[in-house]
Design an enzyme around this catalytic site. Structure first.
Site, mmCIF file in Angstrom:
data_model
loop_
_atom_site.group_PDB
_atom_site.id
_atom_site.type_symbol
_atom_site.label_atom_id
_atom_site.label_comp_id
_atom_site.label_asym_id
_atom_site.label_seq_id
_atom_site.Cartn_x
_atom_site.Cartn_y
_atom_site.Cartn_z
ATOM 1 N N SER A 214 -10.084 -0.679 6.873
ATOM 2 C CA SER A 214 -9.447 -0.486 5.566
ATOM 3 C C SER A 214 -8.680 -1.679 5.004
ATOM 4 O O SER A 214 -8.285 -1.655 3.842
ATOM 5 C CB SER A 214 -8.512 0.719 5.609
ATOM 6 N N SER B 37 -9.852 1.611 2.634
ATOM 7 C CA SER B 37 -8.940 2.326 1.770
ATOM 8 C C SER B 37 -7.870 1.461 1.083
ATOM 9 O O SER B 37 -7.267 1.892 0.103
ATOM 10 C CB SER B 37 -8.233 3.413 2.571
ATOM 11 N N LYS C 126 0.846 -1.200 0.000
ATOM 12 C CA LYS C 126 0.000 0.000 0.000
ATOM 13 C C LYS C 126 0.877 1.244 0.000
ATOM 14 O O LYS C 126 1.910 1.270 0.685
ATOM 15 C CB LYS C 126 -0.915 -0.036 1.231
#
Lengths: 488, 93
Positions: free
Chosen positions: A178, A154, A79
């Site tokens: 997330s 996310s 990420k």
């Protein structure tokens, strides 16, 4: 069998038997990214040269007859809010476009020590604020199961890259769901570890008392293997837990006979899609068949977790994001004086959701509102935690939906409040600091994957993995694959 | 209901310049969000301690020993404006 579909432990076997080289495996993934990522749009940065260099080093070890670790040579994605030395770490924000950290996050140092292979950095909601990955300042990521749906967020790039076989596994972060919500939306497994079990050093902060790094992967064994590598005490993170960490694979094969599993009624019923609810009940009933005792229980303050979270997380964010002033790193917009430079930089650097949360948090912390909002939210946070503490005196774990619905449609997510509600099942976990695992369990009427969530007391990840593993071994509902024709 | 004056004050505290349409939108959206949050007032929290952090840790100290640190050029590597080994900003006084 297509190589790119395999799990970490399956690929490890092929590597040590020399049936495939790390370089071939990495090239296969890089080739898939080249061919398919224009449809998925998971990657912000592809680090192909680095990946091939890392793979080559593993092949050299194999050729020399050296023993390699379980994660050695396995290609993965990261990420874009985890600091990678010399490689852009943007948080999917204009504010950090071009920012190249001078150091690695601890989790990346740990993976480096395991000879990992990093394919690149993946998309997310800007500064991890969002549930759809539509808040990325760069582009939207598509759900590999249906390009008209969001991958969740996310950590949407992480989940999509694993679901589309553009990475064997990924690292994400979870502040209010997330990791788990995108894992559920994309049909992969995601674990938010106990707060403090994985060092946050080098994770760009959103809400420091809630943020936690964790893995997304294709099966339960892989999640355990990744946890073995990334968990542990780190003196660089003052909230890191200094305790003994288990071998997370040790519990997998144990029977769940006699385990006590709670089914909290507040997570079912109103607001939960009927197909999602049906699969949670089906999973609970499967666990009973396997010898666990399942019974309904109650966590009465659950409904207050969402409003408390939307004070606490923005309050912490408004403070954490104060550092983006254009002086030391990131975007700088020139202006006549320092104050205007700060304000212009922040105006142009932050997107609408980030601004909204900074405003909300600043409001909650401002004098005259502090007691009524922020302090009140912290007290409610304690009540939410006490609910769990009480439940875990009676149950080894809890089973709930991961999200109230399956993947949302794209482009239809303008009302912030509606979106905030998509995290109602995951938010309480972060407030209490406990671990949560999302496991795919079948699909809904439209063929989209459904996630069930397992929750446990702090540091009981082995029990969650044990329950998830026994579901995985006894049904075919946990290892789902998108219809490649319809999706990517 | 959050007034535009409050939005403007909060924006100033947040060091954010907002456009006119943003002021209107945020006034409306923040009001909606805070309405939902009003729900918290229903709960009696008189005898509940605030929980800012789930870890049972207080202050974490290390030995007061000099360790490795970044060299100046590394610290300055990500700024757009520097002079004589320092971060440069517009004139303050």
């Amino acid at each position: 069998m297509t190589i790119s579909r395999l799990t970490i432990h399956e690929l490890h076997e092929l590597l040590i038997k020399k049936e495939i080289s790390a370089t071939e495996l990495t090239k296969e993934h890089l080739d898939r990214i080249r061919r398919l990522d224009s449809n998925v749009k998971a990657y912000i940065t592809v680090t192909d040269e680095l990946a091939l260099k890392q793979a080559e080093a593993v092949d050299k070890k194999l050729a020399a007859g050296e023993k390699i670790g379980m994660l050695a040579g396995i290609p993965m994605s990261v990420k874009d809010n985890l600091c990678t030395e010399g490689i852009q770490t943007s948080c999917a924000s204009r504010m950090l476009e071009g920012f190249k950290p001078q150091y690695n996050a601890t989790v990346l140092e740990k993976l480096k020590a395991e000879d990992f292979v990093m394919l690149g950095k993946v998309n997310m909601d800007e500064f991890a604020m969002g549930s759809t990955t539509e808040n990325s300042a760069f582009f939207h990521t598509r759900n590999p199961w249906n390009p008209d749906c969001v991958p969740g967020g996310s950590s949407g790039g992480s989940a999509a890259s694993v679901a589309a076989d553009l990475a064997v596994y990924s690292l994400g972060s979870d502040t209010g769901g997330s990791i788990r919500q995108p894992a559920a939306f994309c049909g992969v497994i995601g674990l938010k570890p106990t707060y403090g079990a994985v060092s946050r050093f080098g994770l760009i902060a959103f809400a420091s008392s809630l943020d936690q790094i964790g893995p997304l992967a294709k099966d339960v064994t892989d999640i355990a293997l990744i946890m073995n590598a990334i968990s542990g005490y780190d003196k660089k993170d003052s909230t890191s837990a200094n305790c003994n960490y288990p071998d997370y694979t040790a519990s997998l094969n144990k029977s769940i006979k006699g385990m006590r599993i709670g089914l909290p009624k507040e997570y079912l019923g109103e607001g939960i899609d009927s197909d999602v609810e049906a699969q949670v009940l089906a999973a609970a009933s499967k666990l009973e068949d396997l010898g666990a005792h399942v019974e309904e229980c109650s966590l009465p303050h659950t409904r207050y977790a969402m409003p408390a979270y939307y004070l606490i997380a923005p309050a912490e964010a408004s403070s954490n994001l104060g550092r983006y002033d254009g002086v030391r790193y990131g975007l700088r917009v020139q202006a006549k004086d320092v104050a205007s430079m700060f304000c212009e930089t922040r105006k142009q650097g932050f997107g609408p959701e980030v601004k909204r949360r900074i405003m909300l948090g600043t409001y909650a912390l401002s004098s005259g509102y502090y007691d009524a909002y922020y302090l009140k939210a912290l007290k409610v946070r304690n009540l939410v935690k006490q609910d769990y503490d009480k439940a875990f005196t009676q149950y080894d774990c809890l089973i709930t939906p991961t999200a109230p619905t399956t993947a949302l449609r794209k482009g239809n997510n303008q009302n912030p409040l509606t979106l905030y509600k998509s995290d109602i099942c995951t938010i309480p976990t972060n407030l209490a600091g406990i671990p949560g695992l999302s496991l795919p369990y079948g699909v809904d009427r439209n063929g989209m994957p459904i996630g069930v969530q397992l929750l446990g007391k702090a540091f009981t990840e082995p029990a969650l993995l044990q329950v998830a593993y026994s579901l995985e071994q006894n049904t075919s509902l946990t290892r789902l694959k998108p219809n490649q024709g319809k999706g990517i | 209901m959050i007034s535009r004056e409050v939005v403007e004050t909060v924006a100033k505290l947040s060091r954010l310049y907002l456009e006119e349409d943003e002021i209107v939108l945020y006034a409306q959206q923040l009001s909606q969000i805070l309405d939902t949050i009003e729900e918290l007032r229903q709960i009696d929290t008189d005898n509940v301690e605030p929980l800012a952090h789930v870890m049972p840790v207080e202050n974490v100290f290390r030995e007061d020993m000099a360790g490795e640190c970044f060299r100046q050029e590394k610290v300055l590597a990500n700024t757009t404006e520097q002079m004589d080994g320092m971060f440069q900003v517009p004139k303050i006084v």
